[in-house]
Design a protein around this motif. Structure first.
Motif, PDB file in Angstrom:
ATOM      1  N   PHE A 105       0.708  -1.271   0.099  1.00 21.50           N
ATOM      2  CA  PHE A 105      -0.039  -0.135   0.036  1.00 21.50           C
ATOM      3  C   PHE A 105       0.944   1.121  -0.101  1.00 21.50           C
ATOM      4  O   PHE A 105       0.670   2.135  -0.702  1.00 21.50           O
ATOM      5  N   VAL A 106       1.777   1.325   1.137  1.00 18.13           N
ATOM      6  CA  VAL A 106       2.718   2.689   1.033  1.00 18.13           C
ATOM      7  C   VAL A 106       3.517   2.722  -0.018  1.00 18.13           C
ATOM      8  O   VAL A 106       3.418   3.796  -0.487  1.00 18.13           O
ATOM      9  N   PHE A 107       4.035   1.883  -0.579  1.00 18.71           N
ATOM     10  CA  PHE A 107       4.917   1.939  -1.883  1.00 18.71           C
ATOM     11  C   PHE A 107       3.927   2.358  -2.952  1.00 18.71           C
ATOM     12  O   PHE A 107       4.510   3.226  -3.810  1.00 18.71           O
ATOM     13  N   ASN A 108       2.897   1.546  -3.272  1.00 22.14           N
ATOM     14  CA  ASN A 108       2.135   1.958  -4.482  1.00 22.14           C
ATOM     15  C   ASN A 108       1.372   3.190  -4.451  1.00 22.14           C
ATOM     16  O   ASN A 108       1.717   4.187  -5.160  1.00 22.14           O
ATOM     17  N   VAL A 109       0.909   3.655  -3.334  1.00 24.48           N
ATOM     18  CA  VAL A 109       0.084   4.926  -3.037  1.00 24.48           C
ATOM     19  C   VAL A 109       1.301   6.020  -3.065  1.00 24.48           C
ATOM     20  O   VAL A 109       1.178   6.967  -3.768  1.00 24.48           O
ATOM     21  N   GLY A 110       2.324   5.719  -2.485  1.00 24.70           N
ATOM     22  CA  GLY A 110       3.541   6.784  -2.607  1.00 24.70           C
ATOM     23  C   GLY A 110       4.054   7.000  -3.854  1.00 24.70           C
ATOM     24  O   GLY A 110       4.522   8.203  -4.181  1.00 24.70           O
ATOM     25  N   MET A 111       4.053   6.003  -4.600  1.00 26.16           N
ATOM     26  CA  MET A 111       4.695   6.104  -5.791  1.00 26.16           C
ATOM     27  C   MET A 111       3.802   6.850  -6.849  1.00 26.16           C
ATOM     28  O   MET A 111       4.281   7.734  -7.800  1.00 26.16           O
ATOM     29  N   THR A 112       2.460   6.629  -6.675  1.00 30.69           N
ATOM     30  CA  THR A 112       1.514   7.385  -7.559  1.00 30.69           C
ATOM     31  C   THR A 112       1.418   8.825  -7.305  1.00 30.69           C
ATOM     32  O   THR A 112       1.203   9.691  -8.138  1.00 30.69           O
ATOM     33  N   MET A 113       1.906   9.173  -6.031  1.00 32.73           N
ATOM     34  CA  MET A 113       1.676  10.660  -5.977  1.00 32.73           C
ATOM     35  C   MET A 113       3.249  11.384  -5.732  1.00 32.73           C
ATOM     36  O   MET A 113       3.240  12.317  -4.923  1.00 32.73           O
ATOM     37  N   GLY A 114       4.466  10.719  -6.088  1.00 35.83           N
ATOM     38  CA  GLY A 114       5.386  11.106  -6.191  1.00 35.83           C
ATOM     39  C   GLY A 114       6.323  11.191  -4.983  1.00 35.83           C
ATOM     40  O   GLY A 114       7.150  11.647  -4.750  1.00 35.83           O
ATOM     41  N   LEU A 115       5.847  10.229  -3.894  1.00 38.55           N
ATOM     42  CA  LEU A 115       6.490  10.285  -2.599  1.00 38.55           C
ATOM     43  C   LEU A 115       7.621   9.368  -2.778  1.00 38.55           C
ATOM     44  O   LEU A 115       8.778   9.708  -1.808  1.00 38.55           O
ATOM     45  N   LEU A 116       7.340   8.330  -3.571  1.00 39.32           N
ATOM     46  CA  LEU A 116       8.512   7.078  -3.665  1.00 39.32           C
ATOM     47  C   LEU A 116       8.559   6.929  -4.973  1.00 39.32           C
ATOM     48  O   LEU A 116       8.110   7.231  -5.933  1.00 39.32           O
ATOM     49  N   PRO A 117      10.027   6.509  -5.494  1.00 45.82           N
ATOM     50  CA  PRO A 117      10.070   6.111  -6.889  1.00 45.82           C
ATOM     51  C   PRO A 117       9.346   5.149  -7.394  1.00 45.82           C
ATOM     52  O   PRO A 117       8.683   4.323  -6.766  1.00 45.82           O
ATOM     53  N   VAL A 118       9.276   5.068  -8.476  1.00 46.71           N
ATOM     54  CA  VAL A 118       8.432   3.968  -9.282  1.00 46.71           C
ATOM     55  C   VAL A 118       9.318   2.904  -9.337  1.00 46.71           C
ATOM     56  O   VAL A 118       9.964   2.634 -10.340  1.00 46.71           O
ATOM     57  N   VAL A 119       8.626   1.858  -8.396  1.00 49.25           N
ATOM     58  CA  VAL A 119       9.206   0.582  -8.476  1.00 49.25           C
ATOM     59  C   VAL A 119       8.523  -0.532  -8.997  1.00 49.25           C
ATOM     60  O   VAL A 119       8.835  -1.671  -8.996  1.00 49.25           O
TER      61      VAL A 119
END
Lengths: 361, 568
Positions: free
Chosen positions: A314-328
């Protein structure tokens, strides 16, 4: 074993089960609205129905029986991983699937649950009151390293990250000596440049994109910019299905898998996001409650592993869609399209329900 | 699990969820406006596109007006570099640069500049999105060029141009369009609402691949008119000949189907070419057959005889004294071209006696005369479907005295249009029905009909009256003033007219209108033809001399064209 027991009916964790079901229904509905998504929605519906059936079956199985399957299951998933290299389906420059009959199976998804079970099995069999040291952790390290390495060279950075996160939370729960933890951290920092150089160019691009997506908006910054635009233009209440042209006009890539959260946000707005985020939070808290209430170590390790899986995804996916985390490339659990993932996620749900039932009876 | 660790885990989870919530609130609500603007940039592009204006055909499929496409090629220098950068990122696309440079050579050859010049233009205008390289590329060139590889940074714009294959032959009927695609004259203007294509200057969503989802402009509807190109062309050529022969100032011809009022041909001199309308003055462009009002002269005696017979005041067997060609009525002297003493009712018209007509009109009175004048629709628009139609000029009945009535009886002191006269004669030709002249037969949108002309006719004369007038008009050609209107092999009927053109309120000038209006064949009239030649200056000025031969030629051609059986 499969007879309906009144007590089982009574202690079944309905809130958990139905919040998961709600998320999956939202998933089917969202996929259905994506252009060319109808066939995916139908398949997703099939996977969700199979998953629901599987989770109910698993919920009724005694978890101790599952424990005895941990080793063969682990070996089986490793076998599948090796099969990927021998006879995998090439897609987007990576071999992640094996083709069986009509299905494409993604073995790395199976590894997620098999690593939980094998680690839980190991720490249950080798209990220690104090924290573990390197000697005792050598076997678990091997158990983790082998599939993670195989997945990394597929390449599938996202799933390896999840597996590492799951394993690390189980290790933390089991207890690691502080000195060892420190050594691991130092080792990690030392090896970071090597890890960077061993990454594929597109993986580097994605991490660079995370730092500044607008440096290359047409290429590696594209995903993240389009995703943010989708979420941002959705506003408070969303644009509805018809107005969500960011998705409909193909601006958003991978809209039914990794970036489905952006699609959902564009259509339903912040209010939709709020509901979805609280549903996940509720699931996590409910699962923590289950982990807390169990008396068996094995069950606790399993529950924690599953919680870590859901939470990290959850954290990685949502973070990545919002630009908080790299797209992995981590799919949103219970929401992104994907048969293997759906089945495994519902299997995990079944395990949680089973633990809850055994402890309530 | 000990309590502090449990609390710590809960705390971490809560914090991360909170971050997710805050971030999504930030994007979706706080910075919503920014992203909406980004989104608008992303998705919406201004698209200027114009559809194809409808064509004008006749029933046999001949084209009178058509839009044909021309192309202009443009380059988007900004996208040119983005495109290159994007393709260079991918290993498989290494040959893309070579392809593009090949294309640059090809396109510069195509637009006749050096490749280095073109490359210069692109390099210098990195920030620009739209530079037109060449306009007016024909469809053929366009097709040949786009067969090869064209990078996305180059594009074509399609534009339509109006063309009138028939040119000046039907210019007065068809009219023309302004360059903005709006009809300016004739049918082009009258049916502009149907013919014109939607002009899509909309903000439209364009998808990630840059070319889908463009709302296609809607093409205009096709107009099908009752004109016959062969007859129209024949009319045009012979009208020109007549005008040249008699050195006329202007002239008009209307060929109409009497049964339903369909205009088969209509032309007027001076001519103009609607492909180059801007070279002509308005006096040349005006469709004189519907716009010009003139005093018709003897052709208007039709109304006098219809009123006399249909009202029953004259039986048709009366004999009138024609005063030997000169008759004083109050302070006005009426002349006849030929001197007659006694004439039968029929012969008053056959030999076109003004005095006889005046006496007939005076006997029945202005109320009866006006009743029929109004029945025939004079003084009102015929409702023909083209622009700038005139109503004509009819004096108010309360201000009409005996002299005015006598004048009107032979077609002076009243203003009519050529189309009104043609309609009046088709009443006799079709058995007593007033029809509406029209061009439009139907309008098609794609393959579907969206409008169709429906014949509306009203009976205004008794059948017996019509029969009698037909006989009189037949005799005009057979033995009266209109002998030169005769057509070999067919029976034709009609009426001559020679009217002085008033100048400054008097008839002293030597300017005349020579007219002949009639129909053929008499037994079952197929066409009504009205010819008026204004101010012929050489070789005569009588309707029977100037206009009748042209009438005869047109009827001869048309009846043979339609394959109508000869009767004598």
């Amino acid at each position: 074993m499969f007879q309906i027991d009144r007590k089982k009916l009574k202690y079944f964790d309905y809130p958990l089960f139905f919040s998961v079901l709600l998320i999956s229904l939202m998933s089917i509905f969202t996929i259905y609205t994506i252009s060319k998504g109808r066939i995916f929605a139908l398949r997703q519906l099939f996977w969700v129905l199979s998953g629901v059936a599987l989770s109910i079956v698993v919920a009724n199985i005694d978890i101790r029986k599952i424990k005895s399957f941990a080793k063969p299951f682990y070996l089986f998933s490793l076998l599948l991983l090796i099969l990927v290299f021998l006879n995998g389906v090439l897609s987007h420059g990576a071999r992640r699937w094996i083709s069986i009959a009509f299905f494409h199976i993604q073995p790395s998804e199976f590894v997620k649950v098999s690593i939980i079970l094998i680690l839980a099995h190991y720490f249950d069999e080798n209990p220690k009151y104090e924290a573990y040291d390197f000697k005792e952790l050598f076997i678990p390290f091997l158990l983790i390293a082998f599939p993670t390495g195989l997945i990394l060279i597929q390449p599938d950075l996202g799933t390896s990250v999840i597996i590492l996160a799951i394993s690390f939370s189980i290790l933390l729960l089991a207890g690691i000596k502080r000195s060892l933890l420190m050594k691991m951290a130092i080792l990690g920092i030392v090896f970071l440049p090597f890890a960077w150089s061993s990454l594929k160019p597109y993986q580097k691009d994605r991490i660079m994109a995370f730092i500044n997506p607008y440096a290359a908006p047409a290429t590696y910054g594209y995903h993240i910019i389009q995703s943010e635009i989708a979420i941002g233009s959705g506003g408070l209440l969303g644009k509805g299905v018809k107005g969500a042209t960011q998705t409909a006009l193909n601006f958003l890539p991978e809209s039914h898998t990794d970036f489905i959260f952006s699609v959902f946000s564009e259509q339903r707005g912040f209010v939709g996001d709020l509901i979805l985020i609280f549903l996940y939070l509720f699931i996590i808290l409910r699962a923590i409650q289950i982990a807390k209430n169990t008396k068996s170590n094995f069950e606790r390790f399993v529950a924690i592993g599953i919680i870590a899986m859901i939470w990290v995804s959850f954290v990685f996916n949502v973070g990545m869609t919002m630009g908080l985390l790299p797209v992995v490339g981590i799919p949103l659990v219970f929401f992104s399209y994907g048969g293997s993932a759906m089945i495994i996620n519902f299997f995990c749900l079944g395990l949680l329900l089973s633990i809850k039932l055994r402890n309530s009876l | 699990m000990n309590a502090t660790r449990y609390k710590f885990v809960l705390f971490v989870i809560a914090v991360l969820f909170a971050i997710a919530l805050i971030k999504s609130f930030d994007i979706a609500v706080i910075r919503h406006k920014y992203y909406i603007s980004q989104y608008t940039k992303n998705v919406f592009k201004v698209s200027k596109q114009k559809g194809k204006r409808g064509s004008i055909y006749d029933l046999s499929g001949d084209i009178y007006a058509i839009d044909y496409p021309t192309y202009s090629i443009f380059v988007d220098p900004n996208y040119f570099f983005k495109d290159l950068e994007f393709h260079m990122k991918h290993d498989k696309m290494k040959d893309y640069k070579q392809k593009v440079s090949d294309f640059i050579k090809r396109v510069s050859n195509f637009i006749n500049i050096a490749p280095s010049t073109l490359q210069n233009i692109i390099d210098k205008n990195r920030q620009k999105h739209f530079i037109v390289l060449k306009r007016g590329i024909s469809l053929k060139e366009f097709k040949r060029f786009t067969k090869g590889f064209v990078p996305n940074s180059f594009g074509f714009i399609k534009k339509y141009k109006r063309y009138y294959p028939d040119g000046e032959y039907s210019a007065h009927d068809i009219g023309f369009c302004f360059s903005n695609g709006n009809g300016a004259e004739g049918l082009e203007k009258y049916y502009n609402g149907y013919l014109k294509a939607s002009n899509e200057k909309n903000i439209v969503p364009i998808d990630a691949y840059r070319y889908k989802n463009i709302r296609m402009p809607i093409d205009g509807d096709d107009l099908y008119v009752s004109l016959n190109r062969d007859i129209q062309d024949f009319v045009h050529i012979n009208l020109k000949k007549t005008v040249e022969k008699y050195k006329a100032q202007s002239a008009t011809v209307v060929v109409m189907n009497p049964k339903n009022g369909a205009v088969i041909a209509m032309d007027s001199y001076p001519f103009y070419n609607n492909n180059r309308y801007y070279e002509f003055k308005y006096k040349d462009i005006r469709n004189r057959a519907v716009a010009d009002v003139f005093e018709p002269g003897s052709v208007f005696k039709l109304v006098t005889m219809s009123a006399a017979l249909d009202s029953g005041i004259f039986k048709g067997n009366e004999i009138l004294y024609c005063e030997n060609g000169r008759w004083r009525l109050k302070n006005k002297i009426i002349h006849d071209a030929h001197r007659f003493k006694w004439l039968s009712f029929d012969n008053v018209f056959v030999y076109s006696s003004n005095i006889g007509s005046a006496k007939i009109a005076l006997k029945m009175g202005k109320e009866v005369f006006y009743r029929y004048l109004i029945k025939y629709g004079f003084g009102k628009k015929t409702g023909i479907d083209t622009i700038s139609e005139s109503r004509g000029l009819v004096k108010d009945i309360f201000r009409v005295g005996d002299v005015d009535l006598a004048n009107m009886a032979f077609g002076q002191g009243i203003g009519v249009t050529e189309i009104q006269l043609a309609r009046a004669y088709s009443v006799i030709a079709n058995g007593g029905y007033l029809v509406r002249p029209h061009f439009m037969e139907f309008i098609k949108k794609g393959d579907g009909y969206i409008a169709k002309y429906e014949v509306k006719k009203r009976k205004i004369l008794k059948s017996s009256t019509v029969k009698r007038i037909k006989k009189i008009l037949y005799n005009v050609v057979e033995r009266g003033t209109g002998k030169r209107a005769a057509v070999k092999g067919y029976l034709v009927a009609g009426k001559t007219g020679t009217a002085q053109i008033p100048k400054k309120g008097s008839y002293k000038s030597k300017e005349y209108v020579a007219s002949f209006i009639g129909f053929a064949p008499v037994s079952a009239p197929r066409i009504v033809v009205a010819v008026s030649v204004f101010n012929p200056q050489k070789g005569g000025f009588y309707g029977g001399v100037v206009a009748a031969p042209l009438f005869s030629k047109i009827v001869n051609f048309a009846l043979h064209y339609y394959g109508i059986k000869q009767t004598k």
